[in-house]
Design an enzyme around this catalytic site. Sequence first.
Site, PDB file in Angstrom:
ATOM      1  N   TYR A  74       0.853  -1.196   0.000  1.00  0.00           N
ATOM      2  CA  TYR A  74       0.000   0.000   0.000  1.00  0.00           C
ATOM      3  C   TYR A  74       0.879   1.231   0.000  1.00  0.00           C
ATOM      4  CZ  TYR A  74      -2.922   3.739   1.923  1.00  0.00           C
ATOM      5  OH  TYR A  74      -3.561   4.933   2.137  1.00  0.00           O
ATOM      6  N   LEU A 136      10.103  -2.664   0.121  1.00  0.00           N
ATOM      7  CA  LEU A 136      10.892  -2.318  -1.059  1.00  0.00           C
ATOM      8  C   LEU A 136      10.684  -3.326  -2.175  1.00  0.00           C
ATOM      9  CD1 LEU A 136      13.713  -4.195  -1.312  1.00  0.00           C
ATOM     10  CD2 LEU A 136      14.260  -2.905   0.723  1.00  0.00           C
ATOM     11  N   CYS A 166       2.929  -7.556   1.484  1.00  0.00           N
ATOM     12  CA  CYS A 166       4.042  -8.259   0.831  1.00  0.00           C
ATOM     13  C   CYS A 166       3.801  -9.764   0.756  1.00  0.00           C
ATOM     14  CB  CYS A 166       5.361  -7.944   1.528  1.00  0.00           C
ATOM     15  SG  CYS A 166       5.711  -6.175   1.588  1.00  0.00           S
TER      16      CYS A 166
END
Length: 207
Positions: A74, A136, A166
């Site tokens: 998000y 990341l 993730c």
Amino acid sequence: MAFLVRMLGRADYEPVWRAMQEFTGQRADDTADELWLVEHPPVYTLGMNGDPAHILDAGGVPVVRTDRGGQVTYHGPGQLVLYTLVDLQRRKLGVRRMVSALEQAVIGLLRQYGLEARARGDAPGVYVDGAKIASLGLRVRRGCCYHGVALNVCPELEAFDRIHPCGHAGLAVTRLTDLGVEAQVFEPAAALVRELMVQLGDEEIAA
């Protein structure tokens, strides 16, 4: 080699993503690497091989299938995003080294606030007491990378409850404001850039 640093302010995700693609597709061997700092309006992004099942309920928030690695995350107000447009081949950097540099830059930044953070081998990102504070993902094209790292400064965390962050069900998420650091979204930007420069042994050129 030096970086050109651009402050984009608040900008929609898709135009910035397309601009990264265009920059990477058109760059020459001597094009300076760039760092873009931005805050996005609410959006869920799903990586190239991301499973849509990890989006439990988008709740009206746009979902964008993007070309980075990783699963779903998000982006939204209060989150500082650092995009790294870097010629890895020219710098003789592998992808894993670039990922590590981003993680260690965030860890170094958090240390300045008195926070102990760490990376995890099984789930890229940065964690404080087991809760994820930075996500990341990168894409490499023609030996150059783009995308980067997103740091939770002061976002609303409810949006993360609607996904498996993730791709990890039940993964706790945190932010600087919950860890006793009162900061506006762009306040850590300069320090984060400096920490990345330390990791890459480089210099900054402000744009």
